[in-house]
Design a protein around this motif. Sequence first.
Motif, PDB file in Angstrom:
ATOM      1  N   TYR A 159      42.971  32.369  37.806  1.00 36.56           N
ATOM      2  CA  TYR A 159      41.657  32.699  38.358  1.00 36.56           C
ATOM      3  C   TYR A 159      41.813  33.590  39.577  1.00 36.56           C
ATOM      4  O   TYR A 159      42.769  33.459  40.341  1.00 36.56           O
ATOM      5  N   LEU A 160      40.855  34.503  39.753  1.00 33.10           N
ATOM      6  CA  LEU A 160      40.891  35.399  40.903  1.00 33.10           C
ATOM      7  C   LEU A 160      40.219  34.730  42.097  1.00 33.10           C
ATOM      8  O   LEU A 160      39.314  33.920  41.934  1.00 33.10           O
ATOM      9  N   THR A 161      40.638  35.099  43.306  1.00 28.42           N
ATOM     10  CA  THR A 161      39.889  34.664  44.485  1.00 28.42           C
ATOM     11  C   THR A 161      38.656  35.565  44.590  1.00 28.42           C
ATOM     12  O   THR A 161      38.597  36.632  43.961  1.00 28.42           O
ATOM     13  N   ILE A 162      37.690  35.154  45.423  1.00 31.26           N
ATOM     14  CA  ILE A 162      36.481  35.969  45.596  1.00 31.26           C
ATOM     15  C   ILE A 162      36.861  37.332  46.190  1.00 31.26           C
ATOM     16  O   ILE A 162      36.305  38.359  45.808  1.00 31.26           O
ATOM     17  N   ARG A 163      37.840  37.333  47.097  1.00 32.69           N
ATOM     18  CA  ARG A 163      38.275  38.603  47.691  1.00 32.69           C
ATOM     19  C   ARG A 163      38.795  39.558  46.601  1.00 32.69           C
ATOM     20  O   ARG A 163      38.500  40.748  46.591  1.00 32.69           O
TER      21      ARG A 163
END
Length: 353
Positions: free
Chosen positions: A102-106
């Motif tokens: 999963y990607l971070t929001i950044r």
Amino acid sequence: MKNCKVRLDFDEIEEIGQEGKNSKVFLAHDNQLDGNIVIKEIQKKDGVPYEEYFKEARLLYANNHNNIVKVNYACEDDDNIYIAMPYYKNGSLKKKISESNYLTIREVIRYSIHFLSGLNHIHSKGLIHFDIKPDNILISDSNEAMLSDFGLSLYTDTYGFCSAEAFYTPHVTPEQLRGLHQTIKNDIYQAGLTMYRMVNGNNFLYAQIPTTGTPPAFDNDLFKENIIRGKFPDRKLYLPHVPKKLKKIIKRCIEPNPNDRYDNTLQIINDLSSIDENLDIRYFKNAANEYWEYPKGYYIYKIELLPKADKFDIKVCKRKDGRTTNCNTQCSNNIDSTQVISKLEAIFALSYE
Ligand SMILES: Nc1ncnc2c1ncn2[C@@H]1O[C@H](COP(=O)(O)OP(=O)(O)O)[C@@H](O)[C@H]1O
Ligand SMILES: [Mg+2]
């Protein structure tokens, strides 16, 4: 004028484009350049006029931009068209957002700003991409998102309208289903779906595709109805760390009525730039458990969701230099499944105070 018909010489190394449906994409060694390139091989079809053969390559070449994949050259033999490109060894955004990563929001904001910049560039030239999705965004060696695959792209008429010749079913737009003309807002809708998949993971969207009967088969009618009414995908269903501002941006991109969407990609980029919450929280999910991690001060915080019978515990731990120093399950034991999201949202809201 001298017209040169030249000979090219490359060897296929391995096929890399299993995600693509309309072509064969492979890593090749160009023997004359003595270097590796990627070749996209597209079969010539009966009835397609010669001028159309190089359409995709020409669009890529004409729309040169930092966030659009490069093209080295294009050529043909009796059966195929070949588009030669640099090899983006990090692969596609789809690969990046596979279930275990999963990607971070950044990261979501950063990649989105990149691909939206590429999109803004083509829109300013009157071109609609028509196939915005994570498979068609590649990651460069300097970790920038690059828009690719102009196979469905078309120039608009003088009023900004045109009609796509084909679509990828999960990203079909309400206006396409209603048989209306399309504008750049078609790409804005698909960009919204792409961001939805980036924040929630890939399967989150696929899981919402309705089925009927046993064994379950694709329910085309309900699927269409849900898209036209703005129910696919669910606008309220998000992982709990996703900031409100980002949910609002995605919602405005995927409004069923194109008039309610953003007018252009620059407005989306502006709004994305103002998000300042929960930027570095990363979500992890595997067969055994589900948890979030984020740095705060000297510590890494870990928020774990532990299922037990029909209830959940939330465990909050912090660690420093690899050693867990403090764990707390006191306030979050035996939570009802309906309360899990709001409880986690409250914990994440505290994380950035
Ligand atoms: N230059 C490249 N470098 C690395 N991988 C690539 C490159 N071009 C395409 N791919 C991979 O091949 C897949 C299919 O390519 P694409 O151009 O999207 O073809 P199609 O029109 O068949 O969808 C992409 O999703 C990506 O995974
Ligand atoms: Mg593709």
